[in-house]
Design a protein around this motif. Structure first.
Motif, PDB file in Angstrom:
ATOM      1  N   LEU A 202      21.642  36.105  52.317  1.00  0.00           N
ATOM      2  CA  LEU A 202      22.660  35.813  52.760  1.00  0.00           C
ATOM      3  C   LEU A 202      22.909  34.367  52.623  1.00  0.00           C
ATOM      4  CD1 LEU A 202      22.548  38.041  55.840  1.00  0.00           C
ATOM      5  CD2 LEU A 202      23.909  38.341  54.001  1.00  0.00           C
ATOM      6  N   GLY A 203      22.227  33.617  51.719  1.00  0.00           N
ATOM      7  CA  GLY A 203      22.507  32.301  51.698  1.00  0.00           C
ATOM      8  C   GLY A 203      21.909  30.989  52.456  1.00  0.00           C
ATOM      9  N   ALA A 204      20.862  31.382  53.206  1.00  0.00           N
ATOM     10  CA  ALA A 204      20.094  30.360  53.993  1.00  0.00           C
ATOM     11  C   ALA A 204      18.789  30.438  53.410  1.00  0.00           C
ATOM     12  CB  ALA A 204      19.949  30.737  55.382  1.00  0.00           C
ATOM     13  N   ASN A 205      18.360  28.964  53.307  1.00  0.00           N
ATOM     14  CA  ASN A 205      17.035  28.688  52.673  1.00  0.00           C
ATOM     15  C   ASN A 205      15.736  28.938  53.803  1.00  0.00           C
ATOM     16  OD1 ASN A 205      18.145  28.121  50.211  1.00  0.00           O
ATOM     17  ND2 ASN A 205      18.615  26.105  51.199  1.00  0.00           N
ATOM     18  N   SER A 206      16.167  28.879  54.922  1.00  0.00           N
ATOM     19  CA  SER A 206      15.036  28.974  56.015  1.00  0.00           C
ATOM     20  C   SER A 206      15.791  29.181  57.369  1.00  0.00           C
ATOM     21  CB  SER A 206      14.405  27.561  56.208  1.00  0.00           C
ATOM     22  OG  SER A 206      15.200  26.566  56.799  1.00  0.00           O
ATOM     23  N   VAL A 207      14.766  29.698  58.134  1.00  0.00           N
ATOM     24  CA  VAL A 207      15.256  30.287  59.668  1.00  0.00           C
ATOM     25  C   VAL A 207      16.016  28.852  60.233  1.00  0.00           C
ATOM     26  CG1 VAL A 207      14.582  30.944  61.851  1.00  0.00           C
ATOM     27  CG2 VAL A 207      13.596  31.926  59.954  1.00  0.00           C
ATOM     28  N   GLN A 208      15.655  27.919  60.321  1.00  0.00           N
ATOM     29  CA  GLN A 208      15.975  26.674  60.740  1.00  0.00           C
ATOM     30  C   GLN A 208      17.496  26.231  60.444  1.00  0.00           C
ATOM     31  OE1 GLN A 208      13.069  26.675  59.413  1.00  0.00           O
ATOM     32  NE2 GLN A 208      12.035  26.681  61.440  1.00  0.00           N
ATOM     33  N   GLU A 209      18.057  27.039  59.308  1.00  0.00           N
ATOM     34  CA  GLU A 209      19.575  26.719  58.993  1.00  0.00           C
ATOM     35  C   GLU A 209      20.359  27.756  59.567  1.00  0.00           C
ATOM     36  OE1 GLU A 209      19.893  27.030  54.829  1.00  0.00           O
ATOM     37  OE2 GLU A 209      18.520  25.415  54.180  1.00  0.00           O
ATOM     38  N   VAL A 221      22.174  42.899  57.958  1.00  0.00           N
ATOM     39  CA  VAL A 221      22.165  41.869  58.854  1.00  0.00           C
ATOM     40  C   VAL A 221      23.372  40.739  58.599  1.00  0.00           C
ATOM     41  CG1 VAL A 221      20.787  39.606  59.216  1.00  0.00           C
ATOM     42  CG2 VAL A 221      19.493  41.677  58.400  1.00  0.00           C
ATOM     43  N   TYR A 222      23.831  40.590  59.912  1.00  0.00           N
ATOM     44  CA  TYR A 222      24.764  39.521  60.036  1.00  0.00           C
ATOM     45  C   TYR A 222      24.315  38.105  60.370  1.00  0.00           C
ATOM     46  CZ  TYR A 222      28.456  36.819  62.349  1.00  0.00           C
ATOM     47  OH  TYR A 222      29.298  35.989  62.470  1.00  0.00           O
ATOM     48  N   LEU A 223      24.802  37.323  59.465  1.00  0.00           N
ATOM     49  CA  LEU A 223      24.388  35.742  59.767  1.00  0.00           C
ATOM     50  C   LEU A 223      25.394  34.828  59.907  1.00  0.00           C
ATOM     51  CD1 LEU A 223      21.160  34.580  57.786  1.00  0.00           C
ATOM     52  CD2 LEU A 223      23.360  33.111  57.666  1.00  0.00           C
ATOM     53  N   ASP A 224      25.024  33.888  60.886  1.00  0.00           N
ATOM     54  CA  ASP A 224      26.000  32.730  60.949  1.00  0.00           C
ATOM     55  C   ASP A 224      25.162  31.391  60.997  1.00  0.00           C
ATOM     56  OD1 ASP A 224      28.134  31.193  61.501  1.00  0.00           O
ATOM     57  OD2 ASP A 224      28.377  31.966  63.511  1.00  0.00           O
ATOM     58  N   LYS A 225      25.328  30.614  59.759  1.00  0.00           N
ATOM     59  CA  LYS A 225      24.603  29.445  59.443  1.00  0.00           C
ATOM     60  C   LYS A 225      25.156  28.196  60.454  1.00  0.00           C
ATOM     61  CE  LYS A 225      23.875  28.541  55.123  1.00  0.00           C
ATOM     62  NZ  LYS A 225      24.166  28.083  53.836  1.00  0.00           N
ATOM     63  N   LYS A 226      24.096  27.295  60.832  1.00  0.00           N
ATOM     64  CA  LYS A 226      24.326  26.330  61.666  1.00  0.00           C
ATOM     65  C   LYS A 226      25.501  25.446  61.146  1.00  0.00           C
ATOM     66  CE  LYS A 226      19.929  25.556  64.081  1.00  0.00           C
ATOM     67  NZ  LYS A 226      18.813  24.889  64.277  1.00  0.00           N
ATOM     68  N   GLN A 227      25.602  25.130  59.781  1.00  0.00           N
ATOM     69  CA  GLN A 227      26.586  24.295  59.138  1.00  0.00           C
ATOM     70  C   GLN A 227      27.790  24.928  59.258  1.00  0.00           C
ATOM     71  OE1 GLN A 227      25.816  23.576  54.975  1.00  0.00           O
ATOM     72  NE2 GLN A 227      27.753  22.121  54.591  1.00  0.00           N
TER      73      GLN A 227
END
Length: 232
Positions: A202-209, A221-227
């Motif tokens: 889904l385009g995230a390199n790590s959990v921290q992102e 999986v639904y994902l919402d990045k911090k950026q």
């Protein structure tokens, strides 16, 4: 006569201070009442009440007590935003009381919930038969969240003769604010390698992102990045 003026002044001042401090503590006191916010609200009201009624309590002592209590409450709430562990201790965790149409008696016992209570909470959701329910979750604020069986959705798929598929999972939080929900991952029988693969897809390199990630009922999986959160 002096006592009347004194009590009036103490009441007015306590009211103004309490109103200001309540506004500063945020809207959660009203909209998302939990055990912790309920207790802190009562304690703050008691301090204000004692300040008004008891003349032997100096007014500055009452104001100091109310202010300090509010500061401590706000401080704890700020910590809870970053600490799921502390949030679970203070607010409690949701309890699944109906799972795949089956009543979870252990969860109900731990939540001090009986069948009369459960039926009442379901009726508040316009559900009059437990057989209509797929999942029911008792939230920390005492409200019941209900996921109905697909054939009982409105308009019902059974009525429209639309084929349904069995839900693979209950939508579950996987990551919150860059932190993995370890217990949820364990309950789902997934590991970190699986989670890493999903977030990379889904385009995230790590959990921290990741700000928030949730497993959907179909296994996706639904994902919402911090950026994305910051840009929004």
């Amino acid at each position: 006569m002096d006592s009347i003026w004194e009590y009036s002044a103490r009441t007015l001042l306590s009211f103004v201070i309490l109103l200001i401090l309540t506004r500063l503590s945020g809207k959660k006191q009203l909209s998302h009442m939990t055990f912790f916010t309920y207790i802190t609200g009562i304690a703050l009201g008691n301090i204000a009440g004692d300040t008004i009624v008891h003349k032997d309590i100096p007014i500055y002592a009452g104001i100091t007590g109310m202010t300090l209590w509010t500061i401590l409450t706000i401080f704890i709430e700020k910590i809870c935003l970053k600490s799921p562990w502390l949030r679970d201790i203070l607010d409690g965790e949701p309890a699944i009381v109906i799972q795949k149409g089956k009543i979870q008696t252990k969860a109900m016992a731990l939540s001090k919930l009986n069948m009369d209570d459960l039926s009442m909470l379901l009726r508040e959701k316009d559900i009059f038969s437990i057989r209509e329910v797929d999942y029911a979750i008792l939230e920390p604020n005492g409200q019941l969240s209900v996921l109905k069986k697909q054939e009982n959705d409105y308009p019902t798929k059974k009525d429209m003769k639309i084929p349904t598929q069995e839900r693979l999972y209950l939508p579950t939080k996987l990551i919150v604010d860059g932190k993995i929900m370890e217990q949820n991952l364990k309950n789902l029988h997934f590991d970190h390698d699986w989670l890493d693969q999903q977030i990379k897809k889904l385009g995230a390199n790590s959990v921290q992102e990741v700000f928030f990630a949730e497993l959907q009922s179909d296994g996706s999986v639904y994902l919402d990045k911090k950026q994305e959160q910051q840009n929004g």
